[in-house]
Design a protein around this motif. Structure first.
Motif, short mmCIF file in Angstrom:
data_model
loop_
_atom_site.label_atom_id
_atom_site.label_comp_id
_atom_site.label_asym_id
_atom_site.label_seq_id
_atom_site.Cartn_x
_atom_site.Cartn_y
_atom_site.Cartn_z
N ALA A 22 19.55 6.62 15.03
CA ALA A 22 18.60 7.52 14.37
C ALA A 22 18.61 7.27 12.86
CB ALA A 22 18.95 8.97 14.69
N ASP A 23 19.80 6.99 12.30
CA ASP A 23 19.89 6.73 10.86
C ASP A 23 19.01 5.56 10.44
OD1 ASP A 23 21.61 8.81 10.44
OD2 ASP A 23 23.40 7.58 10.25
N GLU A 24 19.02 4.48 11.24
CA GLU A 24 18.18 3.32 10.93
C GLU A 24 16.70 3.71 10.92
OE1 GLU A 24 18.96 0.06 13.58
OE2 GLU A 24 21.10 0.06 13.11
N ALA A 25 16.29 4.50 11.89
CA ALA A 25 14.89 4.93 11.97
C ALA A 25 14.53 5.83 10.78
CB ALA A 25 14.64 5.65 13.29
N MET A 26 15.45 6.72 10.40
CA MET A 26 15.18 7.59 9.26
C MET A 26 15.10 6.79 7.96
SD MET A 26 17.28 11.10 10.02
CE MET A 26 18.81 10.39 10.68
N ARG A 27 15.97 5.79 7.81
CA ARG A 27 15.90 4.95 6.61
C ARG A 27 14.56 4.22 6.53
NH1 ARG A 27 20.70 4.75 8.09
NH2 ARG A 27 22.57 3.80 7.49
N GLN A 28 14.08 3.75 7.69
CA GLN A 28 12.77 3.09 7.71
C GLN A 28 11.70 4.10 7.27
OE1 GLN A 28 11.95 -0.20 8.64
NE2 GLN A 28 9.96 0.32 7.85
N GLY A 29 11.78 5.32 7.76
CA GLY A 29 10.83 6.35 7.34
C GLY A 29 10.89 6.63 5.86
N ASP A 30 12.09 6.58 5.29
CA ASP A 30 12.26 6.81 3.86
C ASP A 30 11.57 5.74 3.03
OD1 ASP A 30 13.67 9.16 4.13
OD2 ASP A 30 15.65 8.20 3.96
N GLN A 31 11.30 4.58 3.61
CA GLN A 31 10.65 3.51 2.87
C GLN A 31 9.13 3.69 2.78
OE1 GLN A 31 11.93 -0.42 4.00
NE2 GLN A 31 14.00 0.29 4.36
N TYR A 32 8.58 4.62 3.54
CA TYR A 32 7.13 4.86 3.50
C TYR A 32 6.78 5.81 2.40
CZ TYR A 32 6.38 2.34 7.80
OH TYR A 32 6.30 1.35 8.75
N SER A 70 0.81 -1.23 0.00
CA SER A 70 0.00 0.00 0.00
C SER A 70 0.84 1.27 0.00
CB SER A 70 -0.95 0.00 1.20
OG SER A 70 -0.20 -0.01 2.41
N ASN A 71 2.13 1.16 0.36
CA ASN A 71 3.02 2.33 0.37
C ASN A 71 3.70 2.56 -0.97
OD1 ASN A 71 2.49 2.66 3.11
ND2 ASN A 71 4.12 1.26 3.66
N GLY A 72 3.44 1.68 -1.96
CA GLY A 72 4.10 1.80 -3.25
C GLY A 72 5.46 1.14 -3.30
N ASN A 73 5.83 0.44 -2.22
CA ASN A 73 7.08 -0.31 -2.19
C ASN A 73 6.80 -1.71 -2.75
OD1 ASN A 73 8.23 1.84 -0.79
ND2 ASN A 73 7.76 0.95 1.18
N TYR A 74 7.87 -2.40 -3.14
CA TYR A 74 7.74 -3.78 -3.60
C TYR A 74 8.40 -4.68 -2.56
CZ TYR A 74 6.22 -1.79 -7.98
OH TYR A 74 5.52 -1.11 -8.93
N VAL A 75 7.71 -5.75 -2.21
CA VAL A 75 8.16 -6.65 -1.16
C VAL A 75 8.23 -8.07 -1.69
CG1 VAL A 75 7.63 -7.53 1.14
CG2 VAL A 75 7.13 -5.15 0.59
N TYR A 76 9.31 -8.75 -1.35
CA TYR A 76 9.50 -10.16 -1.71
C TYR A 76 9.64 -10.91 -0.39
CZ TYR A 76 11.56 -14.15 -4.28
OH TYR A 76 11.84 -15.37 -4.84
N VAL A 77 8.66 -11.75 -0.06
CA VAL A 77 8.65 -12.47 1.21
C VAL A 77 9.42 -13.78 1.03
CG1 VAL A 77 7.22 -13.55 2.99
CG2 VAL A 77 6.46 -11.44 1.87
N LEU A 78 10.50 -13.93 1.82
CA LEU A 78 11.31 -15.14 1.78
C LEU A 78 10.84 -16.13 2.84
CD1 LEU A 78 14.64 -13.20 1.55
CD2 LEU A 78 13.68 -14.58 -0.28
N ASP A 79 10.45 -15.59 3.98
CA ASP A 79 9.99 -16.39 5.12
C ASP A 79 9.04 -15.49 5.90
OD1 ASP A 79 9.75 -18.45 6.90
OD2 ASP A 79 11.80 -18.39 7.63
#
Length: 130
Positions: free
Chosen positions: A120-130, A8-17
Motif C-alpha cells: 500500500a505504501d508504494e501505491a500511496m507514494r505513486q499517488g503523492d507524485q500526482y 502535465s502533473n507539475g512533476n519533472y521527468v528525466y528519461v534515461l531509456d
C-alpha cells in the motif's frame, strides 16, 4: 539539467531509456525525487536542488545517496475496508488491495491502468507524485 521536462502533473521527468525515468515531485511544499523505488529522503526547497541530487545519484552511479523507501506518505487515512484515502487539490485518491494481494491506485474514480504495487505504501507514494 537540460534533460528534465515538466509533465502535465507539475512533476519533472528525466528519461534515461524508454522505461527508465527519474522523477522529481513536490509534496507538502518540498521537492523529492524517485528512481527505481529509491527516494530522496529529505525534501528540498526547489526542484533544481532535487534534480541535482538525482543526477548525482543516478547518473553519477551513487545510488547510496537515495533511500530504498520514502518517508511515509502524509495525508492518507485508512478506510473501513482496509484501503487508504486521500484528497489533494482537485484529486481524490484511493488505494485498494485486489484479491491477488497486489495494491492499485484510483484517482478521481478511475484506476491508474497498468500499475500494480506490492505494498500500500508504494501505491500511496505513486499517488503523492500526482
Amino acid at each position: 539539467m537540460s534533460e528534465w521536462r515538466e509533465n502535465s502533473n507539475g512533476n519533472y521527468v528525466y528519461v534515461l531509456d524508454s522505461d527508465e525515468v527519474m522523477t522529481v515531485y513536490q509534496r507538502n511544499g518540498e521537492w523529492f525525487g524517485v528512481y527505481e523505488s529509491r527516494f530522496i529522503e529529505d525534501g528540498f526547497k526547489n526542484p533544481e536542488q532535487a534534480m541535482a541530487l538525482m543526477e548525482k545519484a543516478v547518473l553519477g552511479d551513487r545510488l547510496g545517496l537515495l533511500v530504498k523507501s520514502a518517508p511515509m506518505p502524509t495525508g492518507w487515512r485508512q478506510t473501513k475496508n482496509g484501503g487508504y484515502h486521500c484528497v489533494r487539490r482537485d484529486l481524490t485518491m484511493t488505494v485498494k488491495q485486489a484479491k491477488s494481494g497486489k495494491w492499485y491506485l484510483v484517482i478521481n474514480q478511475m484506476m491508474v491502468q497498468g500499475k500494480w504495487f506490492d505494498t500500500a505504501d508504494e501505491a500511496m507514494r505513486q499517488g503523492d507524485q500526482y
